[in-house]
Write a protein that holds these residues in place. Structure first.
Motif, PDB file in Angstrom:
ATOM      1  N   GLU A  94      -0.802  -5.404  -2.921  1.00 21.52           N
ATOM      2  CA  GLU A  94      -1.867  -6.353  -2.589  1.00 21.52           C
ATOM      3  C   GLU A  94      -2.037  -6.566  -1.085  1.00 21.52           C
ATOM      4  OE1 GLU A  94      -0.722 -10.736  -3.191  1.00 21.52           O
ATOM      5  OE2 GLU A  94       0.648  -9.680  -4.546  1.00 21.52           O
ATOM      6  N   HIS A  95      -1.092  -6.085  -0.288  1.00 23.85           N
ATOM      7  CA  HIS A  95      -1.185  -6.262   1.169  1.00 23.85           C
ATOM      8  C   HIS A  95      -1.688  -5.013   1.888  1.00 23.85           C
ATOM      9  CE1 HIS A  95       0.804 -10.159   0.923  1.00 23.85           C
ATOM     10  NE2 HIS A  95       1.650  -9.614   0.061  1.00 23.85           N
ATOM     11  N   ILE A  96      -1.908  -3.920   1.144  1.00 27.16           N
ATOM     12  CA  ILE A  96      -2.443  -2.704   1.762  1.00 27.16           C
ATOM     13  C   ILE A  96      -3.911  -2.919   2.114  1.00 27.16           C
ATOM     14  CG2 ILE A  96      -2.974  -0.259   1.418  1.00 27.16           C
ATOM     15  CD1 ILE A  96      -0.611  -0.110  -0.489  1.00 27.16           C
ATOM     16  N   ARG A  97      -4.286  -2.559   3.320  1.00 19.36           N
ATOM     17  CA  ARG A  97      -5.673  -2.663   3.769  1.00 19.36           C
ATOM     18  C   ARG A  97      -6.357  -1.330   3.449  1.00 19.36           C
ATOM     19  NH1 ARG A  97      -6.811  -2.934   8.625  1.00 19.36           N
ATOM     20  NH2 ARG A  97      -8.557  -4.370   8.425  1.00 19.36           N
ATOM     21  N   ILE A  98      -7.190  -1.341   2.448  1.00 17.11           N
ATOM     22  CA  ILE A  98      -7.790  -0.125   1.932  1.00 17.11           C
ATOM     23  C   ILE A  98      -9.250  -0.395   1.593  1.00 17.11           C
ATOM     24  CG2 ILE A  98      -7.074  -0.642  -0.440  1.00 17.11           C
ATOM     25  CD1 ILE A  98      -6.473   2.344  -0.809  1.00 17.11           C
ATOM     26  N   GLY A 107      -6.448   3.552  -5.534  1.00 17.17           N
ATOM     27  CA  GLY A 107      -5.603   3.813  -4.378  1.00 17.17           C
ATOM     28  C   GLY A 107      -4.411   2.892  -4.246  1.00 17.17           C
ATOM     29  N   ARG A 108      -4.569   1.645  -4.653  1.00 20.46           N
ATOM     30  CA  ARG A 108      -3.461   0.705  -4.494  1.00 20.46           C
ATOM     31  C   ARG A 108      -2.327   0.941  -5.487  1.00 20.46           C
ATOM     32  NH1 ARG A 108      -6.080  -5.203  -2.890  1.00 20.46           N
ATOM     33  NH2 ARG A 108      -5.814  -4.952  -0.646  1.00 20.46           N
ATOM     34  N   HIS A 184      -6.857  10.628  -2.339  1.00 23.61           N
ATOM     35  CA  HIS A 184      -5.827   9.606  -2.162  1.00 23.61           C
ATOM     36  C   HIS A 184      -5.211   9.147  -3.486  1.00 23.61           C
ATOM     37  CE1 HIS A 184      -9.629   7.365  -2.709  1.00 23.61           C
ATOM     38  NE2 HIS A 184      -8.865   6.567  -3.419  1.00 23.61           N
ATOM     39  N   ALA A 185      -5.766   9.594  -4.613  1.00 23.66           N
ATOM     40  CA  ALA A 185      -5.216   9.218  -5.922  1.00 23.66           C
ATOM     41  C   ALA A 185      -5.299  10.411  -6.873  1.00 23.66           C
ATOM     42  CB  ALA A 185      -5.972   8.015  -6.492  1.00 23.66           C
ATOM     43  N   ALA A 186      -4.993  11.595  -6.358  1.00 22.88           N
ATOM     44  CA  ALA A 186      -5.120  12.819  -7.148  1.00 22.88           C
ATOM     45  C   ALA A 186      -4.086  12.875  -8.271  1.00 22.88           C
ATOM     46  CB  ALA A 186      -4.959  14.038  -6.237  1.00 22.88           C
ATOM     47  N   GLN A 187      -4.458  13.564  -9.340  1.00 27.78           N
ATOM     48  CA  GLN A 187      -3.564  13.814 -10.463  1.00 27.78           C
ATOM     49  C   GLN A 187      -3.472  15.323 -10.675  1.00 27.78           C
ATOM     50  OE1 GLN A 187      -1.849  11.443 -12.788  1.00 27.78           O
ATOM     51  NE2 GLN A 187      -2.096  10.390 -10.835  1.00 27.78           N
ATOM     52  N   PHE A 188      -2.252  15.831 -10.782  1.00 23.57           N
ATOM     53  CA  PHE A 188      -2.026  17.258 -10.943  1.00 23.57           C
ATOM     54  C   PHE A 188      -1.401  17.518 -12.313  1.00 23.57           C
ATOM     55  CE2 PHE A 188      -1.980  16.386  -6.464  1.00 23.57           C
ATOM     56  CZ  PHE A 188      -2.578  17.484  -5.863  1.00 23.57           C
ATOM     57  N   THR A 189      -1.934  18.504 -13.019  1.00 24.29           N
ATOM     58  CA  THR A 189      -1.324  18.944 -14.271  1.00 24.29           C
ATOM     59  C   THR A 189      -0.740  20.335 -14.039  1.00 24.29           C
ATOM     60  OG1 THR A 189      -2.868  17.670 -15.636  1.00 24.29           O
ATOM     61  CG2 THR A 189      -1.694  19.485 -16.707  1.00 24.29           C
ATOM     62  N   VAL A 190       0.540  20.462 -14.318  1.00 27.17           N
ATOM     63  CA  VAL A 190       1.254  21.719 -14.073  1.00 27.17           C
ATOM     64  C   VAL A 190       1.794  22.263 -15.387  1.00 27.17           C
ATOM     65  CG1 VAL A 190       3.361  22.696 -13.072  1.00 27.17           C
ATOM     66  CG2 VAL A 190       1.874  21.253 -11.677  1.00 27.17           C
TER      67      VAL A 190
END
Length: 223
Positions: A94-98, A107-108, A184-190
Protein backbone atom coordinates in the motif's frame (compact mmCIF):
# COMPACT_ATOMS: atom_id res chain seq x y z
CA UNK A 1 6.47 17.31 -3.58
CA UNK A 2 9.66 15.55 -2.49
CA UNK A 3 8.62 14.14 0.88
CA UNK A 4 6.61 11.23 2.21
CA UNK A 5 3.05 11.06 3.48
CA UNK A 6 2.76 10.97 7.29
CA UNK A 7 1.34 7.44 7.03
CA UNK A 8 4.24 6.12 4.98
CA UNK A 9 6.84 7.85 7.15
CA UNK A 10 5.30 6.34 10.27
CA UNK A 11 5.17 2.90 8.62
CA UNK A 12 8.84 3.04 7.61
CA UNK A 13 9.98 4.01 11.08
CA UNK A 14 7.73 1.45 12.79
CA UNK A 15 9.08 -1.28 10.50
CA UNK A 16 12.65 -0.45 11.48
CA UNK A 17 13.95 1.89 8.77
CA UNK A 18 15.69 5.10 9.83
CA UNK A 19 14.57 7.98 7.60
CA UNK A 20 16.59 11.18 7.21
CA UNK A 21 16.32 12.34 3.60
CA UNK A 22 12.64 11.83 2.71
CA UNK A 23 13.32 12.40 -1.00
CA UNK A 24 15.57 9.32 -1.05
CA UNK A 25 12.89 7.12 0.49
CA UNK A 26 10.24 8.55 -1.80
CA UNK A 27 12.38 7.44 -4.74
CA UNK A 28 12.82 4.01 -3.13
CA UNK A 29 9.04 3.57 -3.15
CA UNK A 30 8.42 4.98 -6.64
CA UNK A 31 7.73 2.69 -9.60
CA UNK A 32 8.87 3.68 -13.07
CA UNK A 33 5.26 3.94 -14.26
CA UNK A 34 4.99 7.22 -12.34
CA UNK A 35 7.27 8.83 -14.92
CA UNK A 36 9.29 10.67 -12.30
CA UNK A 37 12.97 11.53 -12.59
CA UNK A 38 13.92 9.21 -9.73
CA UNK A 39 12.47 5.78 -9.06
CA UNK A 40 13.53 2.66 -7.19
CA UNK A 41 15.76 1.01 -9.80
CA UNK A 42 19.17 2.35 -8.72
CA UNK A 43 18.45 1.73 -5.04
CA UNK A 44 17.18 -1.76 -5.85
CA UNK A 45 20.53 -2.52 -7.52
CA UNK A 46 22.33 -1.52 -4.32
CA UNK A 47 19.88 -3.18 -1.96
CA UNK A 48 20.22 -6.49 -3.78
CA UNK A 49 23.93 -6.53 -2.87
CA UNK A 50 23.25 -5.43 0.71
CA UNK A 51 20.78 -8.27 1.13
CA UNK A 52 23.08 -10.86 -0.43
CA UNK A 53 26.08 -9.94 1.72
CA UNK A 54 23.98 -9.72 4.90
CA UNK A 55 22.51 -13.19 4.40
CA UNK A 56 25.83 -14.69 3.24
CA UNK A 57 27.52 -13.45 6.42
CA UNK A 58 24.68 -14.80 8.58
CA UNK A 59 24.95 -18.24 6.97
CA UNK A 60 28.76 -18.29 7.16
CA UNK A 61 28.80 -17.36 10.85
CA UNK A 62 26.14 -19.87 11.90
CA UNK A 63 26.90 -22.92 9.81
CA UNK A 64 29.80 -25.21 9.04
CA UNK A 65 28.10 -26.30 5.81
CA UNK A 66 30.22 -26.54 2.64
CA UNK A 67 30.12 -23.84 -0.02
CA UNK A 68 27.54 -25.65 -2.14
CA UNK A 69 25.03 -25.92 0.71
CA UNK A 70 25.63 -22.28 1.71
CA UNK A 71 25.01 -21.15 -1.86
CA UNK A 72 21.85 -23.28 -2.04
CA UNK A 73 20.40 -21.62 1.07
CA UNK A 74 21.55 -18.15 0.03
CA UNK A 75 19.82 -18.42 -3.35
CA UNK A 76 16.55 -19.46 -1.71
CA UNK A 77 16.59 -16.78 0.98
CA UNK A 78 17.40 -13.86 -1.36
CA UNK A 79 15.08 -15.05 -4.16
CA UNK A 80 12.53 -12.71 -5.68
CA UNK A 81 9.76 -14.87 -4.22
CA UNK A 82 11.21 -14.62 -0.72
CA UNK A 83 11.72 -10.84 -1.01
CA UNK A 84 8.10 -10.45 -2.11
CA UNK A 85 6.96 -12.56 0.83
CA UNK A 86 8.86 -10.35 3.28
CA UNK A 87 7.34 -7.29 1.58
CA UNK A 88 3.82 -8.66 2.01
CA UNK A 89 4.54 -9.50 5.63
CA UNK A 90 5.37 -5.89 6.50
CA UNK A 91 2.51 -4.39 4.48
CA UNK A 92 4.70 -2.76 1.83
CA UNK A 93 2.22 -2.90 -1.07
CA UNK A 94 0.00 0.00 0.00
CA UNK A 95 3.01 2.34 0.26
CA UNK A 96 4.36 1.72 -3.26
CA UNK A 97 3.95 4.78 -5.48
CA UNK A 98 2.67 3.32 -8.73
CA UNK A 99 0.51 4.61 -11.58
CA UNK A 100 -3.23 3.98 -11.64
CA UNK A 101 -2.91 1.80 -14.74
CA UNK A 102 -0.06 -0.29 -13.33
CA UNK A 103 -2.02 -0.68 -10.10
CA UNK A 104 -5.09 -1.82 -12.05
CA UNK A 105 -2.89 -4.37 -13.83
CA UNK A 106 -1.97 -5.93 -10.49
CA UNK A 107 1.38 -4.21 -10.04
CA UNK A 108 1.06 -3.91 -6.29
CA UNK A 109 0.77 -7.68 -5.94
CA UNK A 110 3.52 -8.53 -8.43
CA UNK A 111 6.38 -10.57 -6.95
CA UNK A 112 8.78 -8.69 -9.22
CA UNK A 113 7.69 -5.22 -8.08
CA UNK A 114 7.31 -6.12 -4.41
CA UNK A 115 10.70 -7.82 -4.40
CA UNK A 116 12.39 -4.93 -6.18
CA UNK A 117 10.93 -2.29 -3.85
CA UNK A 118 11.85 -4.39 -0.81
CA UNK A 119 15.46 -4.37 -2.01
CA UNK A 120 15.34 -0.66 -2.85
CA UNK A 121 14.37 0.09 0.75
CA UNK A 122 17.38 -1.89 1.95
CA UNK A 123 19.47 0.20 -0.45
CA UNK A 124 18.09 3.39 1.06
CA UNK A 125 18.77 2.10 4.58
CA UNK A 126 22.37 1.41 3.58
CA UNK A 127 22.88 4.84 1.97
CA UNK A 128 21.56 6.73 4.97
CA UNK A 129 22.65 4.56 7.88
CA UNK A 130 25.51 2.32 6.75
CA UNK A 131 25.92 -1.41 6.29
CA UNK A 132 25.70 -2.42 9.95
CA UNK A 133 22.24 -0.88 10.38
CA UNK A 134 21.08 -2.34 7.07
CA UNK A 135 22.42 -5.76 8.09
CA UNK A 136 20.57 -5.63 11.42
CA UNK A 137 17.34 -4.84 9.62
CA UNK A 138 17.83 -7.70 7.15
CA UNK A 139 18.33 -10.11 10.03
CA UNK A 140 15.16 -8.79 11.70
CA UNK A 141 12.93 -8.94 8.63
CA UNK A 142 14.33 -12.19 7.23
CA UNK A 143 14.55 -13.99 10.58
CA UNK A 144 11.54 -16.29 9.91
CA UNK A 145 13.14 -17.42 6.64
CA UNK A 146 16.55 -17.85 8.24
CA UNK A 147 15.17 -19.89 11.12
CA UNK A 148 12.75 -21.95 9.02
CA UNK A 149 15.50 -23.78 7.18
CA UNK A 150 14.55 -22.23 3.85
CA UNK A 151 16.76 -23.50 1.07
CA UNK A 152 18.00 -26.56 2.92
CA UNK A 153 16.26 -28.77 0.41
CA UNK A 154 17.79 -29.00 -3.04
CA UNK A 155 16.46 -26.62 -5.70
CA UNK A 156 13.80 -28.45 -7.80
CA UNK A 157 15.71 -27.86 -11.06
CA UNK A 158 18.89 -29.33 -9.57
CA UNK A 159 16.94 -32.26 -8.15
CA UNK A 160 15.35 -32.97 -11.54
CA UNK A 161 18.70 -32.69 -13.33
CA UNK A 162 20.25 -35.21 -10.95
CA UNK A 163 17.24 -37.54 -11.16
CA UNK A 164 17.43 -37.57 -14.95
CA UNK A 165 21.16 -38.27 -14.94
CA UNK A 166 20.80 -40.96 -12.29
CA UNK A 167 18.13 -42.71 -14.36
CA UNK A 168 20.13 -42.42 -17.58
CA UNK A 169 17.66 -40.03 -19.16
CA UNK A 170 18.30 -37.03 -21.40
CA UNK A 171 18.65 -33.69 -19.57
CA UNK A 172 15.36 -31.86 -18.84
CA UNK A 173 14.25 -29.39 -21.53
CA UNK A 174 12.46 -26.18 -20.48
CA UNK A 175 10.26 -24.13 -22.82
CA UNK A 176 8.20 -20.97 -22.24
CA UNK A 177 4.86 -21.84 -23.82
CA UNK A 178 2.92 -18.74 -22.78
CA UNK A 179 3.56 -15.22 -21.54
CA UNK A 180 0.70 -12.96 -20.52
CA UNK A 181 0.08 -9.68 -18.73
CA UNK A 182 1.95 -6.36 -18.81
CA UNK A 183 5.71 -6.21 -18.28
CA UNK A 184 5.45 -5.23 -14.61
CA UNK A 185 3.03 -8.08 -13.80
CA UNK A 186 3.90 -10.71 -16.40
CA UNK A 187 2.95 -14.36 -16.02
CA UNK A 188 5.07 -17.11 -17.58
CA UNK A 189 3.95 -20.67 -18.27
CA UNK A 190 6.82 -23.13 -18.66
CA UNK A 191 6.77 -26.74 -19.81
CA UNK A 192 9.55 -29.11 -18.79
CA UNK A 193 9.96 -32.49 -20.43
CA UNK A 194 12.32 -35.42 -20.19
CA UNK A 195 12.51 -37.57 -23.30
CA UNK A 196 10.61 -40.86 -23.02
CA UNK A 197 9.40 -40.00 -19.50
CA UNK A 198 6.86 -37.18 -19.65
CA UNK A 199 6.27 -33.48 -19.09
CA UNK A 200 4.81 -30.99 -16.62
CA UNK A 201 3.77 -27.33 -16.70
CA UNK A 202 3.61 -24.46 -14.22
CA UNK A 203 2.88 -20.72 -14.23
CA UNK A 204 4.58 -18.02 -12.16
CA UNK A 205 5.52 -14.34 -12.17
CA UNK A 206 8.98 -14.92 -13.62
CA UNK A 207 10.54 -17.40 -16.03
CA UNK A 208 12.84 -18.71 -13.30
CA UNK A 209 10.06 -19.30 -10.80
CA UNK A 210 7.92 -20.98 -13.48
CA UNK A 211 10.81 -23.32 -14.36
CA UNK A 212 11.29 -24.10 -10.67
CA UNK A 213 7.59 -24.88 -10.19
CA UNK A 214 7.48 -26.99 -13.36
CA UNK A 215 10.49 -29.02 -12.18
CA UNK A 216 8.82 -29.58 -8.81
CA UNK A 217 5.61 -30.67 -10.54
CA UNK A 218 7.56 -33.10 -12.74
CA UNK A 219 9.32 -34.64 -9.76
CA UNK A 220 6.04 -35.07 -7.89
CA UNK A 221 4.46 -36.75 -10.93
CA UNK A 222 7.24 -39.01 -12.16
CA UNK A 223 10.09 -39.36 -9.67
Amino acid sequence: MTGLSPETLAWLETTGFTVKDEALWRAALTHGSMGEKKDYERLEFLGDRVLGLSIAQWLFDRSEAPEGKLAQRLNAIVSREMCAGVARGIGLAEHIRISKQARADGGRDSDNILGDVMESLLGAQFVENGFEEARKLVHLLWRPALESGAGERKHPKSALQEWAAGNRRAPPEYEVIDRSGPDHAAQFTVRVKVHKVGEAEATAGSKGEAEKAAAAAFMEKYA
